[in-house]
Every structure is written in C-alpha cells, then in structure tokens.
Design a protein around this motif. Structure first.
Motif, PDB file in Angstrom:
ATOM      1  N   PRO A  49       0.795  -1.229   0.000  1.00  8.40           N
ATOM      2  CA  PRO A  49       0.000   0.000   0.000  1.00  8.40           C
ATOM      3  C   PRO A  49       0.827   1.278   0.000  1.00  8.40           C
ATOM      4  O   PRO A  49       0.323   2.351  -0.333  1.00  8.40           O
ATOM      5  CB  PRO A  49      -0.827  -0.127   1.285  1.00  8.40           C
ATOM      6  CG  PRO A  49      -0.053  -1.057   2.156  1.00  8.40           C
ATOM      7  CD  PRO A  49       0.597  -2.027   1.221  1.00  8.40           C
ATOM      8  N   GLN A  50       2.102   1.167   0.351  1.00  6.43           N
ATOM      9  CA  GLN A  50       2.947   2.357   0.368  1.00  6.43           C
ATOM     10  C   GLN A  50       3.386   2.775  -1.034  1.00  6.43           C
ATOM     11  O   GLN A  50       3.959   3.852  -1.206  1.00  6.43           O
ATOM     12  CB  GLN A  50       4.183   2.132   1.252  1.00  6.43           C
ATOM     13  CG  GLN A  50       5.179   1.099   0.730  1.00  6.43           C
ATOM     14  CD  GLN A  50       4.860  -0.315   1.147  1.00  6.43           C
ATOM     15  OE1 GLN A  50       3.703  -0.720   1.218  1.00  6.43           O
ATOM     16  NE2 GLN A  50       5.901  -1.099   1.416  1.00  6.43           N
ATOM     17  N   HIS A  51       3.108   1.922  -2.038  1.00  3.30           N
ATOM     18  CA  HIS A  51       3.483   2.215  -3.414  1.00  3.30           C
ATOM     19  C   HIS A  51       2.238   2.206  -4.293  1.00  3.30           C
ATOM     20  O   HIS A  51       1.419   1.293  -4.215  1.00  3.30           O
ATOM     21  CB  HIS A  51       4.483   1.186  -3.940  1.00  3.30           C
ATOM     22  CG  HIS A  51       5.692   1.022  -3.074  1.00  3.30           C
ATOM     23  ND1 HIS A  51       6.590   2.038  -2.832  1.00  3.30           N
ATOM     24  CD2 HIS A  51       6.150  -0.048  -2.374  1.00  3.30           C
ATOM     25  CE1 HIS A  51       7.540   1.606  -2.029  1.00  3.30           C
ATOM     26  NE2 HIS A  51       7.300   0.342  -1.734  1.00  3.30           N
ATOM     27  N   LYS A  52       2.119   3.201  -5.163  1.00  2.00           N
ATOM     28  CA  LYS A  52       0.961   3.288  -6.050  1.00  2.00           C
ATOM     29  C   LYS A  52       1.215   2.589  -7.375  1.00  2.00           C
ATOM     30  O   LYS A  52       0.299   2.039  -7.993  1.00  2.00           O
ATOM     31  CB  LYS A  52       0.597   4.749  -6.285  1.00  2.00           C
ATOM     32  CG  LYS A  52      -0.727   4.943  -7.011  1.00  2.00           C
ATOM     33  CD  LYS A  52      -1.110   6.415  -7.072  1.00  2.00           C
ATOM     34  CE  LYS A  52      -2.465   6.596  -7.763  1.00  2.00           C
ATOM     35  NZ  LYS A  52      -2.857   8.038  -7.829  1.00  2.00           N
ATOM     36  N   TYR A  53       2.480   2.609  -7.836  1.00  2.00           N
ATOM     37  CA  TYR A  53       2.827   2.042  -9.138  1.00  2.00           C
ATOM     38  C   TYR A  53       4.074   1.174  -9.019  1.00  2.00           C
ATOM     39  O   TYR A  53       4.953   1.447  -8.186  1.00  2.00           O
ATOM     40  CB  TYR A  53       3.100   3.154 -10.163  1.00  2.00           C
ATOM     41  CG  TYR A  53       1.963   4.113 -10.360  1.00  2.00           C
ATOM     42  CD1 TYR A  53       0.775   3.712 -10.971  1.00  2.00           C
ATOM     43  CD2 TYR A  53       2.060   5.427  -9.920  1.00  2.00           C
ATOM     44  CE1 TYR A  53      -0.267   4.594 -11.156  1.00  2.00           C
ATOM     45  CE2 TYR A  53       1.013   6.328 -10.098  1.00  2.00           C
ATOM     46  CZ  TYR A  53      -0.150   5.899 -10.716  1.00  2.00           C
ATOM     47  OH  TYR A  53      -1.183   6.774 -10.899  1.00  2.00           O
ATOM     48  N   PRO A  54       4.217   0.160  -9.868  1.00  2.00           N
ATOM     49  CA  PRO A  54       5.397  -0.707  -9.785  1.00  2.00           C
ATOM     50  C   PRO A  54       6.703   0.008 -10.113  1.00  2.00           C
ATOM     51  O   PRO A  54       7.757  -0.350  -9.599  1.00  2.00           O
ATOM     52  CB  PRO A  54       5.093  -1.822 -10.795  1.00  2.00           C
ATOM     53  CG  PRO A  54       4.040  -1.283 -11.682  1.00  2.00           C
ATOM     54  CD  PRO A  54       3.240  -0.328 -10.859  1.00  2.00           C
ATOM     55  N   TRP A  55       6.643   1.045 -10.962  1.00  2.00           N
ATOM     56  CA  TRP A  55       7.875   1.745 -11.332  1.00  2.00           C
ATOM     57  C   TRP A  55       8.432   2.618 -10.204  1.00  2.00           C
ATOM     58  O   TRP A  55       9.537   3.159 -10.327  1.00  2.00           O
ATOM     59  CB  TRP A  55       7.678   2.582 -12.596  1.00  2.00           C
ATOM     60  CG  TRP A  55       6.440   3.431 -12.642  1.00  2.00           C
ATOM     61  CD1 TRP A  55       5.259   3.117 -13.261  1.00  2.00           C
ATOM     62  CD2 TRP A  55       6.252   4.726 -12.058  1.00  2.00           C
ATOM     63  NE1 TRP A  55       4.343   4.144 -13.103  1.00  2.00           N
ATOM     64  CE2 TRP A  55       4.925   5.145 -12.363  1.00  2.00           C
ATOM     65  CE3 TRP A  55       7.059   5.578 -11.316  1.00  2.00           C
ATOM     66  CZ2 TRP A  55       4.405   6.363 -11.953  1.00  2.00           C
ATOM     67  CZ3 TRP A  55       6.537   6.798 -10.890  1.00  2.00           C
ATOM     68  CH2 TRP A  55       5.226   7.175 -11.214  1.00  2.00           C
ATOM     69  N   GLN A  56       7.725   2.700  -9.099  1.00  2.00           N
ATOM     70  CA  GLN A  56       8.264   3.421  -7.954  1.00  2.00           C
ATOM     71  C   GLN A  56       9.297   2.602  -7.193  1.00  2.00           C
ATOM     72  O   GLN A  56      10.013   3.147  -6.352  1.00  2.00           O
ATOM     73  CB  GLN A  56       7.119   3.834  -7.017  1.00  2.00           C
ATOM     74  CG  GLN A  56       6.213   4.889  -7.634  1.00  2.00           C
ATOM     75  CD  GLN A  56       5.007   5.215  -6.780  1.00  2.00           C
ATOM     76  OE1 GLN A  56       4.392   4.315  -6.185  1.00  2.00           O
ATOM     77  NE2 GLN A  56       4.649   6.478  -6.700  1.00  2.00           N
ATOM     78  N   THR A  57       9.365   1.303  -7.497  1.00  2.00           N
ATOM     79  CA  THR A  57      10.357   0.436  -6.849  1.00  2.00           C
ATOM     80  C   THR A  57      11.173  -0.364  -7.857  1.00  2.00           C
ATOM     81  O   THR A  57      12.355  -0.617  -7.650  1.00  2.00           O
ATOM     82  CB  THR A  57       9.679  -0.552  -5.887  1.00  2.00           C
ATOM     83  OG1 THR A  57       8.776  -1.390  -6.620  1.00  2.00           O
ATOM     84  CG2 THR A  57       8.904   0.178  -4.806  1.00  2.00           C
ATOM     85  N   GLY A  58      10.527  -0.798  -8.958  1.00  2.00           N
ATOM     86  CA  GLY A  58      11.167  -1.718  -9.900  1.00  2.00           C
ATOM     87  C   GLY A  58      11.904  -1.011 -11.013  1.00  2.00           C
ATOM     88  O   GLY A  58      11.526   0.079 -11.458  1.00  2.00           O
TER      89      GLY A  58
END
Length: 235
Positions: free
Chosen positions: A111-120
């Motif tokens: 829930p702390q991330h809205k989109y996968p590109w914020q981490t991956g």
C-alpha cells in the motif's frame, strides 16, 4: 526415426510459449502459458482487468477494451505472482506504432506504493520512431529507463517482435535485445546509487535497491504484446 528425419525435426522452431526438454532440464519456467492470464494480476490487486487478454498466443494489452486513462481499472500494470532474486528472464515483445510500455523487475507490492515503477527497474519498450519518449536520452527501447541508455540500438520497428533477455546475477546485470548486449552494469553499488540520484527516481525511497522482487508489464496507454515469457533461477 532416421537421422535425416531427426535433423529436420530438430531444425523446427520451438512452438510459442512452450519449453523444450533441454530448457526444462536447465530450470526454465514459463510465466505465460499462451492460453490464459493465470499467474498475473493488476499491481496491488488480486485480479486482472479485461484489457489484458490472450491474443493468438500472446499476452495483449488491448486498449480498445479500456475506459479511461492509462491506469484505468480495466487495464493497468500487471505483476506475476512469483518473487525472483538472481535470474535469467527471456520474453518477446512488440509495440503498436507510437507506443510505449515496459518490462519491470525487482518490483515491490504494498500500500505504500501506487505504481510498480516506484520500486522496480524498467527495461523500456518503445516505438523508437514515433513515440514521444523516443526524443529523450535513456527513454528509448532497450534503455534502463532514465538510468542507462542501451547501446548499440538493436530494436526492430513497431509491430515487429523483439527478443529481450535480462540477466541479473548477484549484482552483475546484462540486458540483451535481439541477441545484442545493450546494457552491462553492476546493481546496488555506489555507481548504481549515483545513477539513481541523477534520475527521476531520486526521491522514491528504495527505488532500484531491492535484490528480489516481482516481474511487471506496463500499461502506458498503447497496445502491446508479450509472449514466450520464461525465467530460470540463478544460484
């Protein structure tokens, strides 16, 4: 079977979305069976939108089945259920004219991330001729998006299949596009941290620093197709 017949059989191309006996011995696993979207779900969700469907043996984001923007509920970025650390990933992709998409890895859900590109980390999927992003360095097909420009350029035109291979082995990273090495780097070291600090991801906590995570395919508002998605773990 005669030698000639055996040779002819061996020369036949492998059927799409299947593994040969040798590939199975080598530990390859299919992430797409060519018949269903099994194993895939919308990022941070449990189901997959109707815009993602199976089309002639490919996993197709069909934008004609979407209502709303590029992250509308009937589309959106999708994620495979498994978690991978050291791996060799292979897949084929093709993009619609002027289209944009991506293949992401080491994605973290939560829930702390809205989109996968914020981490991956993302390998860019793009029409290098007509897409808007093609004018920007490090945003072209085969680039590690906004981090490293892939050289030499090895992408095929929009509407044609491209073969992508991503090898991440204990920090050693190699990306191949259509058999050509386009990126070689080391993940998670000081130089990698500098690349992140100089990118649009600089203010995203933890971006690009996870050593295990999920594989994701991007909905960037254009039709895109994927097939022959396979992975094997590296020890």
């Amino acid at each position: 079977m005669s030698f000639a017949a055996h040779a002819a059989e061996s020369a036949k191309p492998d059927a799409a979305n299947t593994l040969s006996a040798e590939q199975q011995r080598e530990g390859w696993k299919l992430l797409f069976d060519g018949k269903s979207t099994a194993g895939w779900h919308r990022y941070n969700d449990k189901t997959i939108g109707k815009a993602w469907s199976v089309d002639d043996g490919s996993l197709h984001l069909d934008t004609s089945n979407k209502k709303g923007g590029w992250q509308a509920p009937d589309g959106g970025d999708i994620v495979y259920a498994g978690v991978f650390a050291n791996f060799d990933l292979k897949l084929d992709w093709k993009i619609a004219p002027a289209g944009n998409s991506g293949v992401m890895f080491y994605v973290q859900e939560g829930p702390q991330h809205k989109y996968p590109w914020q981490t991956g980390i993302e390998s860019q999927v793009l029409d290098n001729v007509a897409a808007e992003d093609a004018k920007f360095d490090k945003h072209r097909a085969g680039d590690l998006y906004d981090l490293i420009a892939g050289k030499p350029e090895a992408v095929r035109p929009a509407g044609e299949w491209n073969r992508l291979e991503i090898i991440s082995d204990h920090g050693r990273f190699v990306e191949k596009l259509n058999g050509t090495v386009v990126v070689e780097t080391t993940l998670w070291n000081e130089n990698w941290k500098k690349l992140i600090a100089g990118s649009k991801f600089r203010d995203m906590p933890g971006f690009g620093m996870s050593s295990s995570g999920k594989i994701a395919l991007q909905d960037h508002g254009a039709d895109v197709w994927f097939r022959n998605i396979m992975i094997r773990a590296l020890k």
